[in-house]
Design a protein around this motif. Structure first.
Motif, PDB file in Angstrom:
ATOM      1  N   UNK A 186      51.622  49.496 105.520  1.00 21.12           N
ATOM      2  CA  UNK A 186      52.950  50.010 105.812  1.00 21.12           C
ATOM      3  C   UNK A 186      53.046  50.581 107.222  1.00 21.12           C
ATOM      4  N   UNK A 187      51.974  51.193 107.706  1.00 20.93           N
ATOM      5  CA  UNK A 187      51.995  51.858 109.001  1.00 20.93           C
ATOM      6  C   UNK A 187      51.328  51.046 110.104  1.00 20.93           C
ATOM      7  N   UNK A 188      50.934  49.828 109.804  1.00 20.80           N
ATOM      8  CA  UNK A 188      50.229  49.032 110.802  1.00 20.80           C
ATOM      9  C   UNK A 188      51.095  48.848 112.050  1.00 20.80           C
ATOM     10  N   UNK A 189      50.524  49.211 113.199  1.00 23.28           N
ATOM     11  CA  UNK A 189      51.210  49.054 114.473  1.00 23.28           C
ATOM     12  C   UNK A 189      52.187  50.161 114.805  1.00 23.28           C
ATOM     13  N   UNK A 190      52.425  51.093 113.892  1.00 21.68           N
ATOM     14  CA  UNK A 190      53.335  52.192 114.166  1.00 21.68           C
ATOM     15  C   UNK A 190      52.680  53.170 115.149  1.00 21.68           C
ATOM     16  N   UNK A 191      53.456  53.646 116.109  1.00 24.37           N
ATOM     17  CA  UNK A 191      52.930  54.533 117.143  1.00 24.37           C
ATOM     18  C   UNK A 191      53.320  55.962 116.814  1.00 24.37           C
ATOM     19  N   UNK A 192      52.298  56.766 116.528  1.00 23.81           N
ATOM     20  CA  UNK A 192      52.529  58.141 116.084  1.00 23.81           C
ATOM     21  C   UNK A 192      51.844  59.105 117.048  1.00 23.81           C
ATOM     22  N   UNK A 193      52.628  59.963 117.673  1.00 22.05           N
ATOM     23  CA  UNK A 193      52.085  61.031 118.518  1.00 22.05           C
ATOM     24  C   UNK A 193      52.010  62.294 117.684  1.00 22.05           C
ATOM     25  N   UNK A 194      50.853  62.920 117.683  1.00 23.60           N
ATOM     26  CA  UNK A 194      50.662  64.147 116.905  1.00 23.60           C
ATOM     27  C   UNK A 194      50.441  65.309 117.859  1.00 23.60           C
ATOM     28  N   UNK A 195      51.305  66.301 117.763  1.00 27.44           N
ATOM     29  CA  UNK A 195      51.155  67.520 118.548  1.00 27.44           C
ATOM     30  C   UNK A 195      50.562  68.620 117.693  1.00 27.44           C
ATOM     31  N   UNK A 196      49.505  69.241 118.171  1.00 27.98           N
ATOM     32  CA  UNK A 196      48.813  70.302 117.420  1.00 27.98           C
ATOM     33  C   UNK A 196      48.970  71.607 118.179  1.00 27.98           C
ATOM     34  N   UNK A 197      49.508  72.618 117.516  1.00 30.44           N
ATOM     35  CA  UNK A 197      49.625  73.940 118.132  1.00 30.44           C
ATOM     36  C   UNK A 197      48.613  74.894 117.504  1.00 30.44           C
ATOM     37  N   UNK A 198      48.529  76.097 118.031  1.00 27.45           N
ATOM     38  CA  UNK A 198      47.472  77.026 117.652  1.00 27.45           C
ATOM     39  C   UNK A 198      47.635  77.615 116.267  1.00 27.45           C
ATOM     40  N   UNK A 199      46.890  77.094 115.304  1.00 22.07           N
ATOM     41  CA  UNK A 199      46.921  77.575 113.923  1.00 22.07           C
ATOM     42  C   UNK A 199      45.637  77.163 113.239  1.00 22.07           C
ATOM     43  N   UNK A 200      45.173  77.982 112.315  1.00 24.83           N
ATOM     44  CA  UNK A 200      43.974  77.663 111.567  1.00 24.83           C
ATOM     45  C   UNK A 200      44.146  76.358 110.795  1.00 24.83           C
ATOM     46  N   UNK A 201      45.407  76.016 110.477  1.00 26.03           N
ATOM     47  CA  UNK A 201      45.665  74.779 109.737  1.00 26.03           C
ATOM     48  C   UNK A 201      45.365  73.528 110.551  1.00 26.03           C
TER      49      UNK A 201
END
Length: 401
Positions: free
Chosen positions: A1-16
């Motif tokens: 389902x997600x093949x070729x999909x471009x996903x940018x992930x932003x990570x902010x400051x959290x223990x999670x």
């Protein structure tokens, strides 16, 4: 389902932030293209090397490093989806007010793709009016908000603020790319949630232990998918009233008040999801003054309340969809099927106390029965995930009928 999909992930400051390691792995397994951007504070919680190894792309943290400039405009245009998870209280506030003091915020402000956020913070921070105002601002921007759920927090407290688990975030991403996130766009969905309280006197009532969490989760999921949600809400904890923006909320107390609200709203609804735990009986008489304790036993006469699900089933048109819930302790399937047909519902969601269901819990285990004879059973999941399963089941069956 997600093949070729471009996903940018932003990570902010959290223990999670540690959860994103698993999420990146899940996305890569589905052959998505993943690029990770981190705030400086996020590097204190998860190693960029781990994320770059899993994503097979360099992790970006600075606008400029050595002689290299991170082209935030290109990143913002590259992605099909920008996911910011965990979203800290600080980064949330900056996004809401257009601040731009790190690479992640630069990418966010340059993004031409849809934005999904998964907040993570302590309960008091999440419930603060400033935070709720900022979340409301992001919602007006059209962003997809994955509200944090109730659970154990890094502070040691138990409350709302825990970021969704990677598997749940993945399901939201899958729903986004399958276009089911707008499948209810423009539809009016009537939802009931919570218990009812049937007065004995001015200070006492008959009630039950329902928390309203399941109906609340359904309301959030339907709102996320573009529905015009009308939530008829019985007496519920304050935590379930923190994120009701974009809905029409009708607060009621008794079964009769809930009945009247549903009968008024249902004729113009496309779908009704009856998740409330409505009292079956109420006192025949309500004392105008407090009933005083005496030396003799008190005999209490109860009379039936009006059956909301049956009343809606009696006036339902072929174009309307009606779903009810059944909480059973014995002969679960036979009772659920009897309720399905007797009340002219399209679906019944069965919860069994003998199979782990419990009022007030953050998880639920359900089986969905439909009037066309199908039966779909699910494992125990968070109620947010259960809400997704219910809506997905309805939409999938609708495509095949």
């Amino acid at each position: 389902m997600l093949e070729g999909k471009k996903i940018a992930i932003g990570i902010s400051g959290s223990i999670s932030a540690y959860k994103i390691v698993h999420l990146v792995r899940l996305l890569i397994k589905q052959k998505a293209e993943v690029k990770v951007i981190m705030t400086p504070a996020a590097r204190d919680f998860v190693a960029p090397l781990t994320l770059s190894t899993l994503s097979k792309n360099d992790v970006l943290t600075d606008l400029a490093a050595a002689d290299t400039w991170a082209n935030h405009v290109a990143l913002g245009r590259w992605a099909d989806l920008l996911l910011i998870a965990p979203l800290s209280c600080n980064t949330l506030a900056k996004m809401a007010h257009g601040h731009c003091d790190n690479l992640l915020l630069s990418v966010y402000l340059s993004a031409t793709c849809p934005v999904m956020v998964s907040p993570a913070m302590d309960e008091d921070m999440w419930q603060h009016p400033a935070t709720q105002k900022n979340i409301g601002t992001l919602r007006t921007f059209g962003h997809i908000i994955l509200a944090p759920h109730h659970g154990e927090l890094a502070s040691g407290l138990i409350g709302q603020g825990r970021m969704e688990e990677p598997e749940v975030i993945l399901s939201h991403i899958e729903a986004f790319f399958s276009n089911t996130q707008t499948a209810l766009s423009g539809k009016k969905v009537l939802i009931t949630a919570g218990p009812t309280q049937e007065a004995l006197d001015p200070v006492r009532f008959i009630g039950n232990h329902s928390s309203g969490k399941m109906g609340y989760a359904l309301a959030l999921e339907c709102r996320r998918r573009g529905a015009n949600v009308v939530l008829v809400l019985g007496p519920a904890p304050a935590v379930l009233q923190q994120d009701l923006s974009g809905m029409t909320v009708i607060k009621v107390t008794s079964a009769e008040e809930m009945y009247q609200a549903c009968m008024e709203q249902f004729p113009t609804a496309d779908m009704a999801l009856m998740a409330a735990a409505v009292a079956d009986y109420r006192p025949a008489a309500v004392s105008a003054t407090k009933i005083k304790k005496q030396n003799v036993d008190l005999a209490l006469q109860l009379v039936k309340t009006r059956d909301i699900l049956a009343a809606l089933g009696a006036i339902k048109t072929p174009q309307q969809l009606l779903l009810g819930f059944a909480l059973e302790t014995d002969h679960e399937e036979s009772h659920a099927l009897e309720k399905l047909h007797k009340k002219n519902a399209d679906y019944i969601v069965l919860n069994s106390l003998s199979d782990g269901a419990a009022f007030g819990a953050d998880t639920n285990k359900i089986t969905i029965y439909s009037r066309n004879g199908s039966k779909v059973a699910f494992d125990s999941k968070s109620k947010n995930a259960v809400a997704q399963d219910i809506i997905n089941t309805i939409l999938k069956e609708g495509e095949t009928t």
